[in-house]
Design an enzyme around this catalytic site. Structure first.
Site, mmCIF file in Angstrom:
data_model
loop_
_atom_site.group_PDB
_atom_site.id
_atom_site.type_symbol
_atom_site.label_atom_id
_atom_site.label_comp_id
_atom_site.label_asym_id
_atom_site.label_seq_id
_atom_site.Cartn_x
_atom_site.Cartn_y
_atom_site.Cartn_z
ATOM 1 N N TYR A 267 0.840 -1.199 0.000
ATOM 2 C CA TYR A 267 0.000 0.000 0.000
ATOM 3 C C TYR A 267 0.879 1.254 0.000
ATOM 4 O O TYR A 267 1.542 1.543 0.992
ATOM 5 C CB TYR A 267 -0.895 0.034 1.249
ATOM 6 C CG TYR A 267 -1.925 -1.075 1.360
ATOM 7 C CD1 TYR A 267 -2.333 -1.815 0.255
ATOM 8 C CD2 TYR A 267 -2.496 -1.374 2.593
ATOM 9 C CE1 TYR A 267 -3.285 -2.819 0.376
ATOM 10 C CE2 TYR A 267 -3.456 -2.377 2.719
ATOM 11 C CZ TYR A 267 -3.836 -3.099 1.607
ATOM 12 O OH TYR A 267 -4.774 -4.081 1.740
ATOM 13 N N LYS B 90 -0.670 -7.715 -2.974
ATOM 14 C CA LYS B 90 -2.074 -7.381 -2.718
ATOM 15 C C LYS B 90 -2.173 -5.868 -2.817
ATOM 16 O O LYS B 90 -1.529 -5.148 -2.051
ATOM 17 C CB LYS B 90 -2.418 -7.858 -1.310
ATOM 18 C CG LYS B 90 -3.737 -7.454 -0.733
ATOM 19 C CD LYS B 90 -3.798 -8.062 0.667
ATOM 20 C CE LYS B 90 -5.108 -7.923 1.383
ATOM 21 N NZ LYS B 90 -5.677 -6.614 1.416
HETATM 22 P P1 FBP Z 1 -10.765 -5.463 3.189
HETATM 23 O O1 FBP Z 1 -11.152 -6.410 2.086
HETATM 24 O O2 FBP Z 1 -11.784 -5.411 4.263
HETATM 25 O O3 FBP Z 1 -10.377 -4.113 2.626
HETATM 26 O O4 FBP Z 1 -9.486 -6.110 3.871
HETATM 27 C C1 FBP Z 1 -8.233 -6.096 3.261
HETATM 28 C C2 FBP Z 1 -7.236 -5.428 4.181
HETATM 29 O O5 FBP Z 1 -5.948 -5.331 3.605
HETATM 30 C C3 FBP Z 1 -7.122 -6.095 5.530
HETATM 31 O O6 FBP Z 1 -6.203 -7.146 5.551
HETATM 32 C C4 FBP Z 1 -6.733 -4.957 6.396
HETATM 33 O O7 FBP Z 1 -7.174 -5.093 7.698
HETATM 34 C C5 FBP Z 1 -7.428 -3.795 5.761
HETATM 35 O O8 FBP Z 1 -7.661 -4.114 4.418
HETATM 36 C C6 FBP Z 1 -6.579 -2.566 5.818
HETATM 37 O O9 FBP Z 1 -7.268 -1.535 5.165
HETATM 38 P P2 FBP Z 1 -6.780 -0.042 5.216
HETATM 39 O O10 FBP Z 1 -5.417 -0.020 5.828
HETATM 40 O O11 FBP Z 1 -6.812 0.401 3.794
HETATM 41 O O12 FBP Z 1 -7.801 0.648 6.026
#
Ligand code: FBP
EC number: 4.1.2.13
Length: 271
Positions: A146, A177
């Site tokens: 991310y 991911k």
């Molecule tokens: P979701 O499908 O609910 O978005 O989950 C994916 C994920 O990467 C989780 O593993 C993590 O808890 C969450 O999203 C983190 O989301 P962000 O940091 O964008 O709020």
């Protein structure tokens, strides 16, 4: 990266990770819509669905619940994570080691890297340690990639997302991911940048069946490997129904309409 098509993380080369680290990352707010989703046993039960190739959890939940599910669920150990109470520059504490994850029964590991954070250097070094140790156990490595932090003007552009997928390839992730970049063309470019690293879409906040499945379909059509999803499954009253539809879209390459029709006939939505 290493070939992972024979590993428990994949089915026919595709991936459907059910992510359940939200109690740490977001807190109880994510369980408000469906209160039973706060109970890890409920989500482990959901993860026994054939469509789910692995369940991603943090250490405490793995220790407490995985012994009852080790015959029915593949475990992805999410090694680092931070709570939403933290207000600093994006960073993520490493909460367990690969050795310990292996002892608990994990088949694969997951690790967040915030490219663009002021903590990028240390996060990448921590990733390196985990990635190399995972190789000792032949465990696939999934990077939650991310772009996020002070150094980034716009973390959600297709360019940033393609870059985050590329970080996965460059740093040795088997699966990257990433957030959905907004269109199938942008997803194609993201997949191209990732080379041999498989790309999966991060589920994101809950949306309608049609909108969510259309995003997933466009990931598959763009050459992506599938999905790592949390809220769009466990925040539904009937998680099996959406998993039935996801199974069709990801593993059988069905259209969204076919997938929804099949899911509806198997488990009609409550009026
Ligand atoms: P979701 O499908 O609910 O978005 O989950 C994916 C994920 O990467 C989780 O593993 C993590 O808890 C969450 O999203 C983190 O989301 P962000 O940091 O964008 O709020």
């Amino acid at each position: 990266m290493i070939p992972i098509d024979d590993s428990p993380l994949t089915r026919d080369g595709k991936v459907l990770i059910l992510a359940y680290d939200h109690g740490l990352e977001h807190g109880p707010v994510d369980f408000e819509d469906v209160p039973e989703s706060a109970d890890p046993a409920h989500v482990f039960d959901v993860a026994t669905h054939d469509a789910v190739t692995s369940l991603a959890v943090q250490k405490g939940i793995a220790e407490a619940y995985y012994p009852s599910y080790e015959d029915d669920v593949n475990l992805l150990a999410k090694l680092n994570g931070t709570s939403n109470l933290w207000r600093g520059e994006p960073n993520s504490a490493v909460n367990w080691t690969v050795d310990y994850a292996n002892e608990v029964g994990a088949d694969s590991i997951g690790f967040t890297v915030y490219g663009g954070s002021n903590h990028e250097i240390e996060m990448v070094e921590e990733f390196r340690e985990a990635q190399e140790k995972a190789r000792d156990y032949d465990m696939p490595v999934v990077m939650w990639s991310y772009p996020r932090g002070q150094g980034l003007r716009n973390a959600k552009t297709p360019e940033s997302i393609a870059y985050s997928a590329r970080l996965g390839l460059e740093l040795g992730a088997d699966v990257a991911k990433v957030k959905y970049p907004g269109s199938q063309d942008a997803m194609e470019e993201t997949v191209r940048m990732a080379g041999k690293t498989k790309v999966v879409m991060s589920g994101g906040s809950k949306r309608s069946d049609e909108e969510f499945l259309s995003n997933v379909k466009s990931v598959i059509d763009a050459g992506g490997a599938g999905l790592a999803v949390g809220r769009n499954v466990f925040q539904r009253e009937n998680p099996e129904r959406i998993l039935d539809a996801l199974e069709k879209v990801i593993f059988e390459e069905s259209s969204v309409e076919e997938a929804l029709a099949a899911a509806e006939s198997a488990a009609p939505e409550a009026e």
